[in-house]
Design a protein around this motif. Structure first.
Motif, PDB file in Angstrom:
ATOM      1  N   PHE A  45       0.839  -1.203   0.000  1.00  0.00           N
ATOM      2  CA  PHE A  45       0.000   0.000   0.000  1.00  0.00           C
ATOM      3  C   PHE A  45       0.877   1.257   0.000  1.00  0.00           C
ATOM      4  O   PHE A  45       1.979   1.257   0.567  1.00  0.00           O
ATOM      5  N   THR A  46       0.360   2.297  -0.614  1.00  0.00           N
ATOM      6  CA  THR A  46       1.002   3.600  -0.499  1.00  0.00           C
ATOM      7  C   THR A  46       0.612   4.209   0.840  1.00  0.00           C
ATOM      8  O   THR A  46      -0.261   3.690   1.549  1.00  0.00           O
ATOM      9  N   ALA A  47       1.252   5.318   1.188  1.00  0.00           N
ATOM     10  CA  ALA A  47       0.935   5.983   2.450  1.00  0.00           C
ATOM     11  C   ALA A  47      -0.521   6.437   2.485  1.00  0.00           C
ATOM     12  O   ALA A  47      -1.115   6.547   3.563  1.00  0.00           O
ATOM     13  N   PRO A  70       8.698  -6.144  -8.889  1.00  0.00           N
ATOM     14  CA  PRO A  70       8.829  -5.005  -9.812  1.00  0.00           C
ATOM     15  C   PRO A  70       9.749  -3.926  -9.226  1.00  0.00           C
ATOM     16  O   PRO A  70       9.828  -3.765  -8.005  1.00  0.00           O
ATOM     17  N   TYR A  71      10.445  -3.242 -10.071  1.00  0.00           N
ATOM     18  CA  TYR A  71      11.315  -2.115  -9.734  1.00  0.00           C
ATOM     19  C   TYR A  71      12.628  -2.543  -9.068  1.00  0.00           C
ATOM     20  O   TYR A  71      13.695  -2.068  -9.449  1.00  0.00           O
ATOM     21  N   ILE A  72      12.562  -3.420  -8.062  1.00  0.00           N
ATOM     22  CA  ILE A  72      13.782  -3.744  -7.324  1.00  0.00           C
ATOM     23  C   ILE A  72      14.382  -5.080  -7.743  1.00  0.00           C
ATOM     24  O   ILE A  72      15.490  -5.417  -7.339  1.00  0.00           O
ATOM     25  N   GLY A  73      13.654  -5.844  -8.572  1.00  0.00           N
ATOM     26  CA  GLY A  73      14.189  -7.076  -9.133  1.00  0.00           C
ATOM     27  C   GLY A  73      14.309  -8.215  -8.127  1.00  0.00           C
ATOM     28  O   GLY A  73      13.527  -8.334  -7.184  1.00  0.00           O
ATOM     29  N   SER A  74      15.318  -9.063  -8.317  1.00  0.00           N
ATOM     30  CA  SER A  74      15.527 -10.234  -7.473  1.00  0.00           C
ATOM     31  C   SER A  74      15.988  -9.800  -6.088  1.00  0.00           C
ATOM     32  O   SER A  74      16.973  -9.073  -5.950  1.00  0.00           O
ATOM     33  N   LEU A  89      11.426  -4.623   2.409  1.00  0.00           N
ATOM     34  CA  LEU A  89      10.685  -4.138   1.248  1.00  0.00           C
ATOM     35  C   LEU A  89      10.243  -2.695   1.421  1.00  0.00           C
ATOM     36  O   LEU A  89      10.250  -1.912   0.451  1.00  0.00           O
ATOM     37  N   GLU A  90       9.858  -2.326   2.621  1.00  0.00           N
ATOM     38  CA  GLU A  90       9.475  -0.927   2.848  1.00  0.00           C
ATOM     39  C   GLU A  90      10.676  -0.010   2.624  1.00  0.00           C
ATOM     40  O   GLU A  90      10.531   1.099   2.079  1.00  0.00           O
ATOM     41  N   ARG A  91      11.841  -0.480   2.996  1.00  0.00           N
ATOM     42  CA  ARG A  91      13.058   0.312   2.792  1.00  0.00           C
ATOM     43  C   ARG A  91      13.421   0.381   1.308  1.00  0.00           C
ATOM     44  O   ARG A  91      13.751   1.458   0.786  1.00  0.00           O
ATOM     45  N   GLU A  92      13.352  -0.749   0.608  1.00  0.00           N
ATOM     46  CA  GLU A  92      13.719  -0.779  -0.813  1.00  0.00           C
ATOM     47  C   GLU A  92      12.744   0.028  -1.673  1.00  0.00           C
ATOM     48  O   GLU A  92      13.155   0.724  -2.610  1.00  0.00           O
ATOM     49  N   ALA A  95      12.283   4.262  -2.317  1.00  0.00           N
ATOM     50  CA  ALA A  95      12.854   5.046  -3.415  1.00  0.00           C
ATOM     51  C   ALA A  95      11.813   5.334  -4.492  1.00  0.00           C
ATOM     52  O   ALA A  95      12.006   6.228  -5.323  1.00  0.00           O
ATOM     53  N   TYR A  96      10.703   4.570  -4.474  1.00  0.00           N
ATOM     54  CA  TYR A  96       9.668   4.725  -5.502  1.00  0.00           C
ATOM     55  C   TYR A  96       8.339   5.226  -4.930  1.00  0.00           C
ATOM     56  O   TYR A  96       7.540   5.836  -5.648  1.00  0.00           O
TER      57      TYR A  96
END
Length: 228
Positions: A45-47, A70-74, A89-92, A95-96
């Motif tokens: 979810f977004t904020a 998606p976006y961050i890959g493997s 995942l929240e940290r990675e 950036a998006y």
């Protein structure tokens, strides 16, 4: 009154510190570390509370311990628990997306075969027991189940074989033993085999003779029919 309000504020602050950032994780996931073959169910979810369908969904951890996103890959998740994965995942994805919220549920994979109604592979909660796994495959009960070889046979729940990390142990699921719940939890990669109940030689002999008598009776009937 002011003192009471101050005490309440201190309590709420302490409670907030105990709650992990991003919300509550599944209680069943605490302490369980993921491994290859397990499944993670993600809700992203977004904020603002909008769910991102491209990221939300199920992922199976590959043999290298990764899931693809998606976006961050493997992304390596083997050896992490659900809380670790959520924080990663929240940290990675920060950036998006601004302050993304990720909910992670872990499920481990077990195989149940033998004299059960629905043998196969199942993804279960880490707190599930061996009994839960067998129940997921239809249980043993007192009825007849079809084995993987297409043979119908009653199950022998007292001689269930558990293959774990290359070692085999025998478990009696009919025992009135509380430890079956406490220490009988499944582990990722477990193979549970429910054997068919042993058939007595006397019973087999009776059924064999009965089948012969039935065959002779049918043959005699046909002979009488055509001779008449």
């Amino acid at each position: 009154m002011l003192r009471r309000l101050a005490s309440s504020a201190v309590f709420l602050t302490a409670l907030a510190l105990l709650i992990p950032a991003g919300g509550f994780a599944q209680e069943s996931d605490y302490g369980y570390t993921l491994r290859a073959g397990d499944r993670v169910d993600l809700k992203f979810f977004t904020a603002a509370g909008t769910e991102i369908s491209e990221i939300t969904g199920e992922r199976i951890i590959d043999r290298d311990g990764n899931i693809f996103l998606p976006y961050i890959g493997s992304t390596g998740v083997s050896g992490l628990n659900a809380i670790d994965v959520r924080e990663l995942l929240e940290r990675e994805f920060s950036a998006y997306y601004s302050n993304p919220v990720v909910d992670v549920t872990a499920s481990l994979k077990v195989n149940v075969t033998g004299a059960v109604p629905q043998p196969g592979s199942f993804f279960l909660d880490p707190t599930s027991t061996i009994i839960d796994a067998v129940s997921e495959a239809g249980g043993t009960g007192t009825g007849i189940a079809t084995t993987g070889y297409g043979i119908q046979a009653a199950a022998d729940a007292s001689e269930v074989r558990l293959v774990r990390d290359g070692e085999t142990s025998i478990i009696d699921l009919t025992a009135d033993n509380a430890s079956l719940t406490a220490s009988g939890r499944i582990r990722s990669g477990d193979w549970i085999y429910v054997p068919p109940a042993a058939r007595s030689e006397w019973r087999d002999t009776i059924e064999f003779i009965s089948s012969i008598v039935t065959l002779i009776a049918a043959t005699v009937g046909l002979v009488l029919l055509f001779s008449g």
